[in-house]
Every structure is written in structure tokens, then in C-alpha cells.
Design an enzyme around this catalytic site. Structure first.
Site, PDB file in Angstrom:
ATOM      1  N   ASP A  31      76.769 -53.853  -2.378  1.00 45.46           N
ATOM      2  CA  ASP A  31      75.369 -54.407  -2.560  1.00 45.46           C
ATOM      3  C   ASP A  31      74.209 -53.657  -3.240  1.00 45.46           C
ATOM      4  OD1 ASP A  31      74.226 -57.213  -0.692  1.00 45.46           O
ATOM      5  OD2 ASP A  31      73.225 -55.868  -1.756  1.00 45.46           O
ATOM      6  N   HIS A 100      80.565 -64.940  -0.593  1.00 44.72           N
ATOM      7  CA  HIS A 100      80.773 -63.466  -0.286  1.00 44.72           C
ATOM      8  C   HIS A 100      80.536 -63.203   1.180  1.00 44.72           C
ATOM      9  CE1 HIS A 100      76.657 -64.823  -1.139  1.00 44.72           C
ATOM     10  NE2 HIS A 100      76.251 -63.788  -0.301  1.00 44.72           N
TER      11      HIS A 100
HETATM   12  P1  AMP Z   1      73.245 -63.525   0.378  1.00 40.79           P
HETATM   13  O1  AMP Z   1      71.550 -63.447   0.673  1.00 40.79           O
HETATM   14  O2  AMP Z   1      73.863 -63.606   1.806  1.00 40.79           O
HETATM   15  O3  AMP Z   1      73.600 -64.649  -0.521  1.00 40.79           O
HETATM   16  O4  AMP Z   1      73.821 -62.321  -0.155  1.00 40.79           O
HETATM   17  C1  AMP Z   1      73.489 -61.941  -1.797  1.00 40.79           C
HETATM   18  C2  AMP Z   1      73.513 -60.596  -1.722  1.00 40.79           C
HETATM   19  O5  AMP Z   1      73.796 -60.115  -3.167  1.00 40.79           O
HETATM   20  C3  AMP Z   1      72.245 -59.935  -1.310  1.00 40.79           C
HETATM   21  O6  AMP Z   1      72.495 -58.908  -0.245  1.00 40.79           O
HETATM   22  C4  AMP Z   1      71.960 -59.068  -2.693  1.00 40.79           C
HETATM   23  O7  AMP Z   1      71.407 -57.887  -2.427  1.00 40.79           O
HETATM   24  C5  AMP Z   1      73.268 -59.010  -3.206  1.00 40.79           C
HETATM   25  N1  AMP Z   1      72.965 -58.801  -4.734  1.00 40.79           N
HETATM   26  C6  AMP Z   1      72.174 -59.513  -5.626  1.00 40.79           C
HETATM   27  N2  AMP Z   1      72.757 -59.159  -6.778  1.00 40.79           N
HETATM   28  C7  AMP Z   1      73.357 -58.105  -6.788  1.00 40.79           C
HETATM   29  C8  AMP Z   1      74.139 -57.457  -7.750  1.00 40.79           C
HETATM   30  N3  AMP Z   1      73.901 -57.615  -9.077  1.00 40.79           N
HETATM   31  N4  AMP Z   1      74.959 -56.512  -7.525  1.00 40.79           N
HETATM   32  C9  AMP Z   1      75.451 -56.536  -6.146  1.00 40.79           C
HETATM   33  N5  AMP Z   1      74.787 -57.135  -5.225  1.00 40.79           N
HETATM   34  C10 AMP Z   1      73.898 -58.083  -5.334  1.00 40.79           C
END
Ligand code: AMP
Length: 114
Positions: A31, A100
Site C-alpha cells: 500500500d 482489494h
Molecule cells: P480503500 O480505501 O479500502 O479503498 O483502500 C485503497 C487503498 O489503496 C488505500 O489504502 C490507499 O493507500 C491505496 N492506494 C491508493 N493508490 C495506490 C497506489 N498507487 N499504490 C498502492 N496503493 C495505493
């Protein structure tokens, strides 16, 4: 694959990610804003909006949970324990509308979550 979808683009290799493991139907990467010393995301390669859609695709759900277990083991989380979370819908905290599983470990977890 949706051009609009961030995780579809990561799965396609168009946006870089710190990938820790991959399978035929899934990939796991770190993440970008970790909430614990270990914070991984396990995603299906195909576009699935959320865990709610696994109702019609239980085989994929099984493969993803197997991947969660495998990456948790790979990251050495079995002894201490770890947390698996998937948010479904904006109201539950889902910000990326591509399924995810968060895999969090390396610190004590608290309950209930906010
Ligand atoms: P959610 O809020 O449960 O939808 O989780 C989305 C997650 O994606 C969050 O924890 C973000 O920090 C993560 N995230 C967003 N963009 C990226 C990225 N480019 N690479 C890795 N993680 C990401």
C-alpha cells in the site's frame, strides 16, 4: 480492464507498484500509504468492484483468500497475527472501486475499527 481504474492499470503494468507476489488471477503489492509496518493489497487482475460481487464468483474469492494467506506467510506474519480487511462501498471506506484485501501486520491491532 477499465482505463479509469487505478488498480486495473497497476494490474496491467501501466502504473508502477511495489509488487510482492503474483498469481494467475491476482497480484499483491505494498500500500502506498501504509497503516502498519506491513500493509499489502491483494487484488484480482480482472476488474471486480468489491467483495459484494464475489457472491457470483466464489472461486475467485477462494483464490484471493488463498493469496492473502500466502502473502501473509511470505511476509512472516503468521506468528504475530495479522488483519485482513476489505471495505465495500464508499460508506464503509472503500476509496478504490476495484476489489482489494488489505493485509496488515507488524503491530498490535485494535478493535473495534473506526
Ligand atoms: P480503500 O480505501 O479500502 O479503498 O483502500 C485503497 C487503498 O489503496 C488505500 O489504502 C490507499 O493507500 C491505496 N492506494 C491508493 N493508490 C495506490 C497506489 N498507487 N499504490 C498502492 N496503493 C495505493
Amino acid at each position: 480492464m477499465s482505463n479509469e481504474c487505478l488498480f486495473c492499470r497497476i494490474a496491467a503494468g501501466e502504473i508502477p507498484a511495489d509488487i510482492v507476489a503474483e498469481g494467475e488471477s491476482w497480484m499483491a503489492f505494498r500500500d502506498i500509504q501504509p497503516q502498519a509496518p506491513v500493509h499489502l493489497l491483494v487484488i484480482p487482475r480482472e476488474h471486480v468492484e468489491s467483495a459484494a460481487e464475489l457472491d457470483s464468483n466464489p472461486a475467485l474469492g477462494g483464490e484471493l483468500l488463498q493469496a492473502v494467506a500466502a502473502v501473509a506467510s511470505q511476509e512472516g506474519l503468521y506468528d504475530e497475527g495479522f488483519r485482513v480487511v476489505t471495505n465495500v462501498g464508499e460508506r464503509a471506506g472503500q476509496s478504490v472501486m476495484h476489489l482489494h484485501f488489505h493485509v496488515l501486520g507488524g503491530r498490535r491491532m485494535h478493535w473495534p475499527p473506526g
